[in-house]
Design a protein around this motif. Structure first.
Motif, short mmCIF file in Angstrom:
data_model
loop_
_atom_site.label_atom_id
_atom_site.label_comp_id
_atom_site.label_asym_id
_atom_site.label_seq_id
_atom_site.Cartn_x
_atom_site.Cartn_y
_atom_site.Cartn_z
N UNK A 1 0.88 -1.22 -0.17
CA UNK A 1 0.02 -0.10 0.02
C UNK A 1 0.97 1.11 0.05
N UNK A 2 1.97 1.35 0.78
CA UNK A 2 2.89 2.61 0.87
C UNK A 2 3.55 2.40 -0.54
N UNK A 3 3.86 1.64 -1.12
CA UNK A 3 4.62 1.80 -2.25
C UNK A 3 3.80 2.45 -3.45
N UNK A 4 2.52 1.63 -3.41
CA UNK A 4 1.69 2.12 -4.65
C UNK A 4 1.42 3.50 -4.39
N UNK A 5 1.05 3.89 -2.99
CA UNK A 5 0.73 5.44 -2.85
C UNK A 5 1.72 6.12 -3.01
N UNK A 6 3.08 6.13 -2.53
CA UNK A 6 4.04 6.73 -2.91
C UNK A 6 4.49 7.14 -4.53
N UNK B 1 -4.89 -22.14 -3.57
CA UNK B 1 -3.45 -21.78 -4.01
C UNK B 1 -3.59 -21.15 -5.38
N UNK B 2 -4.48 -21.34 -6.28
CA UNK B 2 -4.96 -20.71 -7.48
C UNK B 2 -5.39 -19.55 -7.39
N UNK B 3 -6.24 -19.16 -6.43
CA UNK B 3 -6.39 -17.82 -6.18
C UNK B 3 -5.58 -16.97 -5.46
N UNK B 4 -4.78 -17.70 -4.71
CA UNK B 4 -3.54 -16.93 -4.22
C UNK B 4 -2.73 -16.58 -5.28
N UNK B 5 -2.45 -17.38 -6.12
CA UNK B 5 -1.50 -17.14 -7.41
C UNK B 5 -1.89 -15.93 -7.91
N UNK B 6 -3.17 -15.84 -8.35
CA UNK B 6 -3.75 -14.61 -9.09
C UNK B 6 -3.78 -13.34 -8.43
N UNK B 7 -3.77 -13.41 -6.91
CA UNK B 7 -3.29 -12.19 -6.30
C UNK B 7 -1.84 -11.85 -6.46
N UNK C 1 -0.38 -8.13 -8.10
CA UNK C 1 0.56 -7.38 -7.36
C UNK C 1 1.88 -7.12 -8.30
N UNK C 2 2.18 -8.03 -8.87
CA UNK C 2 3.51 -7.86 -9.82
C UNK C 2 3.00 -7.08 -10.92
N UNK C 3 1.92 -7.03 -11.48
CA UNK C 3 1.29 -6.32 -12.43
C UNK C 3 1.43 -4.74 -12.14
N UNK D 1 4.86 -11.98 -2.66
CA UNK D 1 4.26 -10.57 -2.14
C UNK D 1 2.82 -11.04 -1.43
N UNK D 2 2.68 -10.07 -0.65
CA UNK D 2 1.28 -10.07 0.04
C UNK D 2 1.34 -10.47 1.50
#
Length: 451
Positions: free
Chosen positions: A20-25, A91-97, A101-103, A40-41
């Motif tokens: 959240x900090x990285x995106x907002x900055x 785990x497939x759901x988590x992989x999508x997250x 994030x990477x995107x 990530x996450x």
């Protein structure tokens, strides 16, 4: 910002607060680097909120199928579960997250460094490969980890992270603790096929929540089949063949189990970050001490999330990170996190949620307190001859009966409490609450709100 540094912000940790900090900055036009050696996450996405909620949903479905059988549907009372198949979907759901994030990091031009970092000075971080980078500001967002108690045989016990490595429900499970994680694991495992024993050191569950509701929750757990023991002090664990034997301080062997989980607290991930050497104060539980603005004793070093030792909730970490970035880079010097009246939910069965003060806290603070409550059996439970009860409670103070606490043990507590949180923050009165909130418990028995 001046250009004497490599970046405007270095974030140590890629969990909810760090991201959240990285995106907002980055949105404020800053040059950001994030150091995260793992997925990530952080805890929430990988070994916390997200996989926990997936398992909670499975447990909830199992319980509802049992209720459906009691109401006449041709389904098994105790449906079987292909645990491995559930894990695949989880785990497939988590992989999508992770992919999302990477995107977003790429889209926001945040440099991701898959390395661990430690502070060299107030503006410099050394990566685990020896490369040094600098920034005007450094954010510590490294989270926390579960602890094992200092007792003989502690290595035989598991922690909450290990729950997500299970491929089936252990037949006999002991859970040591009485907080969030202990209560949630107890309900999950019992619903998914284990026989659970909850060993609680204190005299009640969830000491930060209203005692009346946690008392009903303990009774609900017992009706679900969980053995709940209060005042239990674990002395040691021993291996006996394939079983683990738990010994308490006040007696001989207390039971044999196939798995023992410790839910006995968490410690901040502050070790070997170089914090003390640069003047950052670290507390007894490994937490980084920060002021009301999320800043440490070193003005260029900040901390958010579990490592900061404030309110250990993912939405709070995200909000605090965004506020901090708005203050540092967004021209909002007054941006400050408000830690009062934060809605908090425990994913028990049913869920327990609260915002504001408990009855005990309100009495200690105001003295003159009025409480409105309803303890009832929801319609689905009544129709299926179920035993689970729900509780709704308002805590009010003053002649105008201002609502200072809302507490709910029941269906959709996580969703309902969000609206209640806003109401409490706005300082609504009991009369205003009645004018805007329809309370309809739909019980098979007559229910009235009693003063």
């Amino acid at each position: 910002m001046t250009t004497q540094y490599d970046y405007d912000l270095i974030v140590l940790g890629g969990g909810s607060g760090g991201l959240a900090a990285a995106f907002r900055a980055a949105q404020h036009g800053q040059r950001v680097a994030m150091l995260e050696p793992g997925e990530l996450g952080g805890t929430c996405v990988n070994v916390g909120c997200v996989p926990k909620k997936a398992m909670w949903l499975a447990a909830d479905l199992s319980a509802r199928i049992g209720l459906a059988a009691a109401m006449g549907f041709d389904v098994p009372v105790r449906p079987s579960l292909d645990w491995k198949e559930l894990v695949v979907h989880r785990q497939a759901y988590i992989a999508n997250i992770h992919a999302s994030y990477l995107k977003r990091l790429d889209e926001n031009k945040v440099v991701r460094v898959p390395r661990r970092g430690r502070l060299v000075d107030a503006h410099t971080v050394e990566c685990s490969d020896g490369v040094r980078i600098s920034a005007a500001h450094i954010l510590i967002a490294t989270g926390a980890h579960p602890q094992r108690p200092d007792i003989p045989g502690a290595e035989l016990g598991l922690v909450s992270d290990d729950f997500f490595n299970l491929c089936s429900a252990p037949e006999r499970v002991a859970i040591v603790g009485g907080g969030y994680i202990a209560v949630e694991l107890a309900g999950l495992l019992q619903a998914l096929g284990s026989r659970v024993t909850l060993l609680v050191r204190g005299e009640r569950l969830l000491e930060r929540f209203d005692a009346e509701l946690t008392g009903q929750l303990a009774e609900n757990l017992r009706h679900q089949g969980v053995q709940v023991h209060f005042g239990y002090r674990l002395r040691e664990l021993r291996r006996d063949g394939d079983a683990i034997v738990a010994f308490g301080h006040d007696g001989p062997a207390d039971g044999q189990f196939d798995a023992v989980f410790f839910a006995t607290g968490r410690r901040g991930n502050s070790a070997d970050l170089g914090l003390e050497a640069v003047g950052v104060v670290v507390g007894d539980k490994g937490e980084v001490e920060v002021d009301a603005w999320q800043t440490t004793a070193v003005p260029s070093v900040h901390a958010v999330g579990d490592i900061a030792g404030k309110v250990g909730l993912t939405p709070v970490a995200i909000a605090a990170a965004r506020k901090l970035m708005d203050r540092l880079f967004g021209g909002q010097p007054q941006a400050k996190m408000d830690y009062e009246n934060v809605a908090s939910v425990v994913f028990s069965h049913p869920a327990l949620g609260a915002v504001g003060l408990s009855e005990e806290e309100a009495c200690a603070k105001y003295g003159d307190v009025r409480v409105y409550r309803s303890n009832f059996r929801p319609m689905l439970q009544a129709l299926a001859d179920g035993t689970q009860r729900s509780v709704f409670k308002l805590v009010c103070v003053g002649e105008e009966e201002r609502v200072v606490g809302v507490h709910l043990l029941g269906e959709s507590a996580d969703e309902i409490l969000q609206g209640f949180a806003l109401a409490v923050k706005m300082g609504v009165t009991k009369a205003q609450f009645d004018d805007t909130v329809a309370i309809h418990p739909t019980s098979a028995e007559e229910v009235v709100l009693m003063r």
